[in-house]
Design a protein around this motif. Structure first.
Motif, PDB file in Angstrom:
ATOM      1  N   ILE A 115      23.232  43.738  60.696  1.00  0.00           N
ATOM      2  CA  ILE A 115      23.479  42.597  61.588  1.00  0.00           C
ATOM      3  C   ILE A 115      24.877  42.031  61.365  1.00  0.00           C
ATOM      4  N   GLU A 123      20.961  39.246  72.092  1.00  0.00           N
ATOM      5  CA  GLU A 123      20.613  38.791  70.751  1.00  0.00           C
ATOM      6  C   GLU A 123      21.831  38.788  69.826  1.00  0.00           C
ATOM      7  N   TYR A 127      23.948  35.875  66.214  1.00  0.00           N
ATOM      8  CA  TYR A 127      24.356  36.245  64.861  1.00  0.00           C
ATOM      9  C   TYR A 127      25.886  36.219  64.732  1.00  0.00           C
ATOM     10  N   PHE A 250      16.672  31.978  58.532  1.00  0.00           N
ATOM     11  CA  PHE A 250      16.707  33.428  58.691  1.00  0.00           C
ATOM     12  C   PHE A 250      15.506  34.066  57.994  1.00  0.00           C
ATOM     13  N   THR A 251      15.023  35.171  58.569  1.00  0.00           N
ATOM     14  CA  THR A 251      13.991  35.961  57.910  1.00  0.00           C
ATOM     15  C   THR A 251      14.621  36.770  56.781  1.00  0.00           C
ATOM     16  N   ASP A 253      14.591  39.987  56.489  1.00  0.00           N
ATOM     17  CA  ASP A 253      15.313  41.114  57.088  1.00  0.00           C
ATOM     18  C   ASP A 253      16.663  40.674  57.640  1.00  0.00           C
ATOM     19  N   GLU A 254      16.722  39.480  58.210  1.00  0.00           N
ATOM     20  CA  GLU A 254      17.994  38.983  58.739  1.00  0.00           C
ATOM     21  C   GLU A 254      18.983  38.702  57.608  1.00  0.00           C
ATOM     22  N   LYS A 255      18.508  38.162  56.518  1.00  0.00           N
ATOM     23  CA  LYS A 255      19.390  37.874  55.379  1.00  0.00           C
ATOM     24  C   LYS A 255      19.982  39.172  54.812  1.00  0.00           C
ATOM     25  N   MET A 258      22.470  40.960  57.271  1.00  0.00           N
ATOM     26  CA  MET A 258      23.827  40.416  57.354  1.00  0.00           C
ATOM     27  C   MET A 258      24.618  40.666  56.075  1.00  0.00           C
TER      28      MET A 258
END
Length: 428
Positions: A115, A123, A127, A250-251, A253-255, A258
């Motif tokens: 990400i 989407e 981000y 953030f989830t 997975d998002e953390k 990124m």
């Protein structure tokens, strides 16, 4: 291969998909950055691919795709080489997707996305907007530029009176990584591990080494993220860990998506650019003299160094069936944008092989284009500009390649492992 090849010289037989004309199937290994040369302009061998006589879509068989991004393409990929077409692939989000690009983590069964690189619009923008607040020009000026200047003062002062340095190994490999690690808040003692992991992921070509490195770095990053959950600080990793998007946290997975993406992109690209930049100036000392005598040209010179050193060629995937340049493109077809050709397209750049720091409208593709243009582009430019300013301020003498040194270069991300340069200390 002849010094100036033609399409006939690189055509190959391959059982390609039905929508690929036989006369478009070519071996573009030589243009993928995995074959070294010793030219002053190491990207010269593939510039002809942007010529007006070259078909607008070529096709590269899978075994000849080189060290490209992890993005599918087991059937081979279309290659676009003209500026106008590369620009379309980078900006036409309706027909071309970045999903799955550079997701090396798949090799060890990870499913989180990189990400924002591998996230398509709409989407993608949320981000990108979140991260840009930490990597925009104003933040770099206020927060990071003092550190960049301090690190460069230290590193250049350390070597100035020695009269020599391995510009690739001891300087270019170190300087941008120090800046990146400081920005993220990573511990300094991880420097050697980071570079070893990164090398194995991007350059080893060995699946076992890649998997070991991926497991090692992701284990560290997850542990580091967990530590920042408990002990926040002022650095970027912590800002991501405690950040919000559209009012929510953030989830996991998002953390990791990124932090992992920033880690992958923060260790290699500026280092490769610096090494090639100093190689070019060492082999063409008139460039040094021009910038030393006219420092106002440095900003333009940085753009020319970037344009003439396109270390990456990005991939996309077709989102639907459509016709383009008389070719029936199929949904799922893989596309590679050959920036080392597009950046030298004579239809876009006057005298494209000439290094011209006064060039106007220098919209090259070295930092890609469209919504997925390099997130760290502002930081990279600032690092390169300040490096040149500081170098010519502190080392006024002309530098050159150390006699007997190998000046071969991989015209791509692999770049230069060692570049010993020397200068006359009495000129200080």
């Amino acid at each position: 291969m002849p010094q100036t090849p033609t399409l006939d010289d690189i055509r190959v037989d391959f059982d390609a998909p039905d929508n690929v004309p036989k006369d478009r199937i070519v071996d573009l290994t030589f243009a993928m950055g995995s074959i070294p040369n010793d030219l002053v302009d190491p990207y010269e061998p593939c510039g002809w691919l942007a010529g007006p006589e070259i078909p607008r879509l070529l096709f590269n068989p899978p075994s000849r795709q080189g060290l490209g991004a992890i993005s599918g393409g087991q059937r081979g990929n279309w290659v676009v080489t003209h500026y106008e077409d590369i620009n379309r692939v980078y900006t036409d989000n309706e027909h071309f997707s970045n999903k799955g690009t550079a997701e090396f983590q798949r090799l060890i069964g990870e499913t989180f996305p990189s990400i924002p690189l591998a996230i398509d619009p709409p989407e993608h923008s949320k981000y990108r907007l979140f991260l840009t607040q930490f990597l925009g020009p104003a933040t770099i000026t206020r927060v990071m530029e003092p550190t960049i200047r301090a690190v460069l003062d230290e590193m250049i002062d350390e070597i100035a009176d020695k009269g020599e340095v391995d510009m690739a190994w001891d300087f270019a490999r170190v300087f941008p990584v120090r800046i990146f690690m400081g920005m993220m808040g990573f511990p300094k003692e991880m420097f050697d591990d980071f570079l070893e992991w990164e090398w194995n992921i991007l350059h080893s070509g060995n699946l076992e080494k890649m998997q070991w490195a991926l497991s090692s770095v992701l284990k560290f990053l997850r542990s580091f993220i967990a530590e920042k959950e408990k002990n926040p600080d002022e650095f970027l990793t912590s800002s991501i860990v405690h950040g919000k998007i559209q009012g929510r946290r953030f989830t996991e997975d998002e953390k990791i998506g990124m932090v992992w993406f920033l880690w992958l992109g923060g260790l290699d690209t500026v280092a490769a650019t610096i090494s090639q930049m100093f190689r070019r100036m060492a082999l063409q000392p008139e460039l040094q003299r021009q910038l030393r005598e006219h420092p106002a040209l440095i900003n333009g010179a940085v753009e020319e160094f970037l344009r003439t050193q396109p270390i990456l060629s990005s991939a996309r995937t077709a989102t639907k069936d459509f016709e383009w340049h008389g070719i029936q493109v199929k949904k799922g077809d893989s596309f590679s944008c050959l920036n080392p050709a597009g950046n030298f397209d004579p239809a876009r750049f006057e005298n494209p092989r000439e290094f011209d720091p006064t060039r106007k409208g220098n919209r090259h593709f070295t930092l890609v284009g469209g919504v997925h243009s390099c997130l760290g582009g502002h930081l990279a430019r600032r690092e390169l500009r300040i490096l040149l300013e500081k170098w010519f301020e502190k080392i006024p003498g002309e530098f050159r390649v150390k006699p007997g040194a190998d000046t071969s270069v991989y015209p791509g991300l692999l770049s230069i492992r060692n570049l010993p340069i020397v200068w006359d200390v009495q000129n200080r």
